[in-house]
Design a protein around this motif. Sequence first.
Motif, PDB file in Angstrom:
ATOM      1  N   VAL A 184       4.017  38.799  -9.206  1.00  0.00           N
ATOM      2  CA  VAL A 184       5.510  38.314  -8.223  1.00  0.00           C
ATOM      3  C   VAL A 184       5.270  37.004  -8.043  1.00  0.00           C
ATOM      4  CG1 VAL A 184       6.978  38.766  -6.564  1.00  0.00           C
ATOM      5  CG2 VAL A 184       5.942  40.559  -7.477  1.00  0.00           C
ATOM      6  N   TRP A 188       9.760  33.531  -5.415  1.00  0.00           N
ATOM      7  CA  TRP A 188      10.948  34.600  -5.459  1.00  0.00           C
ATOM      8  C   TRP A 188      11.364  34.641  -3.906  1.00  0.00           C
ATOM      9  CZ3 TRP A 188      10.723  39.387  -9.115  1.00  0.00           C
ATOM     10  CH2 TRP A 188      10.743  39.077 -10.182  1.00  0.00           C
ATOM     11  N   PHE A 189      12.469  35.308  -3.913  1.00  0.00           N
ATOM     12  CA  PHE A 189      13.025  35.614  -2.448  1.00  0.00           C
ATOM     13  C   PHE A 189      12.413  36.783  -1.946  1.00  0.00           C
ATOM     14  CE2 PHE A 189      16.133  38.383  -0.203  1.00  0.00           C
ATOM     15  CZ  PHE A 189      16.168  37.675   0.897  1.00  0.00           C
ATOM     16  N   ALA A 191       9.337  37.308  -1.568  1.00  0.00           N
ATOM     17  CA  ALA A 191       8.063  37.399  -2.445  1.00  0.00           C
ATOM     18  C   ALA A 191       6.999  38.219  -1.435  1.00  0.00           C
ATOM     19  CB  ALA A 191       7.694  36.286  -3.006  1.00  0.00           C
TER      20      ALA A 191
END
Lengths: 244, 324
Positions: A184, A188-189, A191
């Motif tokens: 991941v 990322w939003f 994360a």
Amino acid sequence: MSRIIAVAGRELKSLFYSPVAYIVLVLYLLFVGLLFSMLVFIPGELANPQPMFEWNHLILIFIVPFITMSLLSEEYRSGRIEVLRTSPLAELEIILGKFLGAMGFYCVVIASSVVFVLTLVAFGRPDFHPIFTSYLGLLLMGSMMVAIGVFFSALSEHQILAAMSTCVTLVTLGILVGFVRQLVPTAWFAATQIRHVLGYMAIEPHMANFARGVVDTQNIVYFLTGTGLFLFLTYVVLESRRWR
Amino acid sequence: MQHAAEIVVQRLTKDYGRFRAVDNISFEVARGSVVGFLGPNGAGKTTTIRMLTCYMPPSSGQARVAGFDVFGQSLQVRQNIGYLPENTPLYPEMRVEEYLDYRGKLRGINRTARRQRIADVAQRCWLTDRLRWLVGKLSKGYRQRLGIADALLHNPPVLVLDEPTVGLDPSQIREARKLIAELAGRHTVLLSTHILSEVELVCQRVIIIGRGKILAQGTPDELKQQCARAGAAGARLLVEVRGPSDQVLSAVKALPGVEKVQVLTDGPVQSLAVMGRLDAQLREQIAALVVQRGWALREMRVGGATLEEYFVQITDPGTSQAAA
């Protein structure tokens, strides 16, 4: 209760009547033996069986599906499900009986690894506390794995299909989720939250605690909710089959 | 207060998706009687039985077995019913005794009673010499006996047997029928079958089902009478004549009152089934015809009404509308 024991006892016996049981036992001993000789039984090192237990789930992922595959699917295929369900037995008694029967065999499998612990005791002085917690962990982890197996066995009348779907699910929880978690991207939003959730879903960190000698409620809750969830889903499947 | 009927079925219906397997059927089975549940394959026999044994719930309607509702009191129903499913599914890896012991445990029979019951049913089903055998090694006949023994194990008031004689050889069939006949009086037996002679031999009542509906019910004798009555409009004669085949056929057909002639066997000797009006004095006419032409009359008899004919007549899609 006596009915659950009757179903479980029959299931356990019938597992021992089949050659699959012995193949499973031999394979398990073989691979645990490999872990033992490569990571644990090293002259001059501490007598520490931790790696043997920490990586045990990687073997069990491929062992448990063979224990559970025929539990319900064979009953469907042979038509014995009709005999079973027209007996004065509640659905829950059938499911718990099957589950406990498979758990009985699972216990025999993990207990066979005691030979390695004994070898360690013969040549060194291992700390017994983490060994006990490891077996507790294996038991709890096994109950979740077996529950998953029972569930997939209830879904299909083909035991190979049941074994394969159990295996895929166990590989996902035991190996893939751990990998995906590493992948991941930080950008990322949410994360960290995603990683946290994935970390909680994976089997490995929960088992690692037990192998280290730590008994954490979080890990116990994880395995027990997993067991409960899949046994409940099995109940839903059995119940819905009646209406078809 | 106990009801005299052990099985009461009221407007029972079962739909599989859009297919209606059992359509609004009602019947009763009196305590202690053996009732034959008769129908061609796919008529809805097994579906009805599965609803009575609580294997699947009905789509609508009600059924009570031994005074308990199959939907609301399923556990009590299952406790009071002994069920032999079609094809007798068993565990091949178990021993006969072990299997019966397991089944006894599932029904909550305690250890001492279990031992007694196993010895008892083994004796009644002629299984005593096979108790130590593996189930998988048993012949079909013995498997069937084991299935019946299992159904009898908890001495249930109601027994439901789904095609208990399928796949047995003639002597095994005879034994199975003997066993079933012995059960009458002590148990209420619902016996599903598509073999007619079986019903005539062991059943006090017959329920004939076809395409999900009850087509007829009554004692075997009553059904035969109904059959005779249904055929009363036309008599049926079986005639065997030696003579030139084309002439015989056309001459018999030409007789007044003859409605239909069916050639059963052709050749120098012909047998014909002649259907015609009852008042037409067919036998006299045919006899006279044969004598007049110089043929030989080898046989002539009135075709009796068998349950078989009735069965074929009412379950045949073409004629069933009239019969139902």
